[in-house]
Design a protein around this motif. Structure first.
Motif, short mmCIF file in Angstrom:
data_model
loop_
_atom_site.label_atom_id
_atom_site.label_comp_id
_atom_site.label_asym_id
_atom_site.label_seq_id
_atom_site.Cartn_x
_atom_site.Cartn_y
_atom_site.Cartn_z
N PRO A 83 31.87 -5.31 -44.47
CA PRO A 83 31.52 -4.24 -43.65
C PRO A 83 32.11 -3.00 -44.31
O PRO A 83 32.87 -3.11 -45.09
CB PRO A 83 32.39 -4.31 -42.17
N PRO A 84 31.13 -1.68 -44.07
CA PRO A 84 31.64 -0.48 -45.05
C PRO A 84 32.75 0.03 -44.44
O PRO A 84 33.05 -0.10 -43.18
CB PRO A 84 30.46 0.29 -44.55
N ILE A 85 33.69 0.65 -45.26
CA ILE A 85 35.01 1.41 -44.97
C ILE A 85 34.59 2.71 -44.99
O ILE A 85 34.94 3.57 -43.95
CB ILE A 85 36.03 1.03 -45.86
N TYR A 86 34.02 3.19 -46.17
CA TYR A 86 33.60 4.60 -46.37
C TYR A 86 32.57 4.65 -47.43
O TYR A 86 32.28 3.62 -48.12
CB TYR A 86 34.83 5.38 -46.89
N LEU A 87 31.79 5.97 -47.23
CA LEU A 87 30.72 6.21 -48.34
C LEU A 87 31.26 7.27 -48.98
O LEU A 87 31.92 8.29 -48.54
CB LEU A 87 29.50 6.52 -47.37
N ALA A 88 30.81 7.32 -50.15
CA ALA A 88 31.13 8.57 -51.25
C ALA A 88 30.19 9.01 -51.89
O ALA A 88 28.99 8.37 -52.24
CB ALA A 88 32.01 8.02 -52.48
N LEU A 89 29.65 10.35 -51.77
CA LEU A 89 28.73 11.26 -52.24
C LEU A 89 29.01 11.96 -53.11
O LEU A 89 29.89 13.05 -53.13
CB LEU A 89 27.92 12.01 -51.24
N ASN A 90 29.29 11.39 -54.58
CA ASN A 90 29.67 12.21 -55.52
C ASN A 90 28.66 13.19 -56.19
O ASN A 90 27.55 12.92 -56.19
CB ASN A 90 30.26 11.26 -56.72
N GLN A 91 29.35 14.12 -56.92
CA GLN A 91 28.35 15.13 -57.46
C GLN A 91 27.56 15.63 -56.49
O GLN A 91 26.32 15.87 -56.30
CB GLN A 91 27.40 14.72 -58.59
N PHE A 92 28.04 16.06 -54.99
CA PHE A 92 27.45 16.44 -54.04
C PHE A 92 26.50 17.64 -53.98
O PHE A 92 26.77 18.60 -54.72
CB PHE A 92 28.41 16.90 -52.89
N SER A 93 25.15 17.29 -53.39
CA SER A 93 24.02 18.37 -53.28
C SER A 93 23.68 18.78 -54.89
O SER A 93 23.46 19.95 -54.93
CB SER A 93 24.61 19.45 -52.63
N THR A 94 23.88 17.92 -55.74
CA THR A 94 23.35 18.30 -57.01
C THR A 94 22.24 17.08 -57.41
O THR A 94 22.22 16.00 -56.81
CB THR A 94 24.51 18.12 -58.19
#
Length: 512
Positions: free
Chosen positions: A281-292
């Motif tokens: 199951p997922p624990i967290y999501l990471a959005l790296n270099q956000f909105s680029t």
């Protein structure tokens, strides 16, 4: 040649200089002991970091699970909120509900947003006090790259102390159940110190080694950057986890997602993870270099059958599974490194393991304090008393938990930054202890800490009202109340003896 054979090689050193160096040496040793105590005590409390996060904001909605569509709506709201606020975070983290943290939270450098089960925004979800506690433990509130390395080096020193103490005192194992509690304060302290060291030896080694490994990993990256990558730490990290630009380019090759709902890529990624990794199951999501254009989506998924905290899976622009970091099925070194956090923090086995870690962590903290007490008592027995250092040390030992509670209360009441409150208050308490007799500190210390803990509980109850009775807040509140009661009982016990014992609990020199 013969006439000069008996002359010393080094010139005579002035006695005043020698005395000054000895004092400096003692103060350095005391400082290292104080830092070690800080790290050990905060580590024992930080075992319950997830519970403290929930206690700190008890009104945030909690749920066992949440749909991918709700996560997508939450991220869409956060993206718009960040844009309207003019924030420019590099990384945005989406904490999804799990048994340890049953909340939907979006966390980035400038803000923390909380959402309900439908993905609708419900208000702030910050837990600054928990960050204050954990950052004190693993970085001493220093800049992260420096503090983490310093604490890692302390872990190495702790390993050396544990191993050296076991080898230097072979009788400590033979006398594992010997306690001379009625033989005077110094002998009682020696026995308690040694017994805790023996009984908790496996735990002490596990915690020290795992902390040292995590810290030395940062040291290795810091050394590798200038030596192998011309000072570019980004290139060093890329060598370990892959080049961000190359991964982003690979992800874009999949094209846009086929779905049309908000944040369709995230919705598709969560559904694909459930299909391809149904037991993770997922624990967290990471959005790296956000909105680029190079924004990358990765999901940290739990592996209940493994000690690793999570495996990190990367997804392409259409939400398809692309690659992983290899903590679950990579080489042995990756799997060992991925397991260090759970081993170090007791984040496995549920609340029972956490309680065991907490008790043993307090034992390790007590070993730190008694080590200094024993040194001072032995020096006093040889005619070199240091009453000022003893009182300063006792004030520091009790001032640390007291100031943690006071800093927390002031933050809850008026959002006063806890870091300066804690450090300034601790310095004043420690230095002020020089003028307080040790026999008084024995009851003032626990009594003051009990009062500060009750203050924190009272402020929390006033601030959050009925929410403190929810499952999120009740457990920690009950623990804090039990702690304050035990400290008050200890303070009362010591106070009743203070009137009849004027030179310490047993009349021994060195304990005023």
């Amino acid at each position: 040649m013969a006439s000069g054979a008996g002359k010393p090689i080094w010139p005579r050193v002035p006695p005043g200089f020698v005395k000054g160096q000895l004092l400096a040496h003692k103060l350095l040793g005391l400082t290292l002991s104080a830092v070690m105590y800080l790290v050990c005590l905060t580590g024992a409390v930080a075992v319950f970091y997830a519970e403290f996060e929930r206690w700190e904001a008890p009104g945030v909605p909690e749920m066992a699970e949440v749909s991918p569509e709700a996560v997508g709506r939450a991220v869409a709201f956060a993206r718009q909120h960040i844009s309207e606020a003019g924030d420019t975070p590099v990384d945005v983290y989406v904490i999804t509900p799990s048994p340890e943290m049953p909340r939907l939270i979006i966390d980035y450098e400038e803000d923390v947003l909380a959402f309900d089960q439908n993905g609708d925004y419900v208000g702030p979800g910050a837990h600054e006090l928990t960050h204050f506690l954990t950052e004190l433990h693993y970085a001493l509130h220093l800049p992260w790259q420096i503090g983490f390395i310093v604490v890692g080096i302390l872990g190495v020193l702790l390993v050396a102390l544990i191993v050296g103490g076991a080898l230097a005192l072979p009788r400590m194992f033979r006398d594992a159940f010997t306690l001379r509690l009625g033989s005077g304060r110094r002998l009682a302290r020696v026995d308690i110190h040694n017994r805790l060291a023996v009984w908790g030896l496996p735990f002490h080694l596990v915690v020290a080694v795992s902390g040292a490994v995590m810290g030395l990993a940062m040291v290795a990256i810091s050394v590798a950057s200038p030596v192998m990558f011309s000072g570019d730490s980004g290139r060093a990290m890329a060598a370990l986890y892959g080049d961000t630009a190359a991964l982003s380019a690979q992800a874009r090759e999949a094209g846009p997602p086929s779905r049309s709902e908000p944040e369709a890529r995230i919705v598709a990624a969560l559904k694909n993870l459930a299909i391809e990794r149904p037991g993770n199951p997922p624990i967290y999501l990471a959005l790296n270099q956000f909105s680029t254009p190079d924004e990358m989506l990765s999901i940290a998924a739990g592996h209940p059958d493994r000690l690793i905290y999570s495996e990190v899976y990367r997804f392409d622009s259409a939400g398809g599974l692309m690659s992983s970091d290899g903590y679950a099925d990579g080489n042995a070194s990756q799997q060992v490194l991925g397991s260090m956090f759970r081993i170090h923090a007791g984040a496995f086995g549920g609340i029972l393991v956490k309680l065991i870690y907490f008790a043993l962590g307090l034992g390790l903290s007590f070993i730190c304090t008694t080590g200094v007490d024993i040194w001072l008592a032995k020096a006093a027995a040889r005619g070199r008393q240091h009453p000022g250092i003893q009182s300063t040390w006792t004030s520091f030992v009790w001032g640390t938990p007291a100031m943690l509670a006071i800093a927390g209360a002031l933050y809850i009441l008026w959002a006063v930054p806890p870091e300066p409150v804690f450090w300034i208050g601790l310095i004043f308490i420690s230095l002020g202890g020089i003028w307080v007799p040790q026999r008084l500190l024995h009851w003032i210390g626990p009594a003051a800490t009990a009062t500060a803990t009750l203050l924190l509980l009272t402020v929390h109850a006033v601030r959050f009202g009925p929410d403190v009775a929810t499952h999120a807040g009740l457990g920690v509140s009950a623990g804090l109340f039990a702690t304050s009661f035990a400290l008050a009982a200890l303070g009362w016990r010591n106070w009743t003896k203070a009137g009849t014992v004027q030179t310490g609990l047993s009349g021994e020199p060195g304990f005023r």
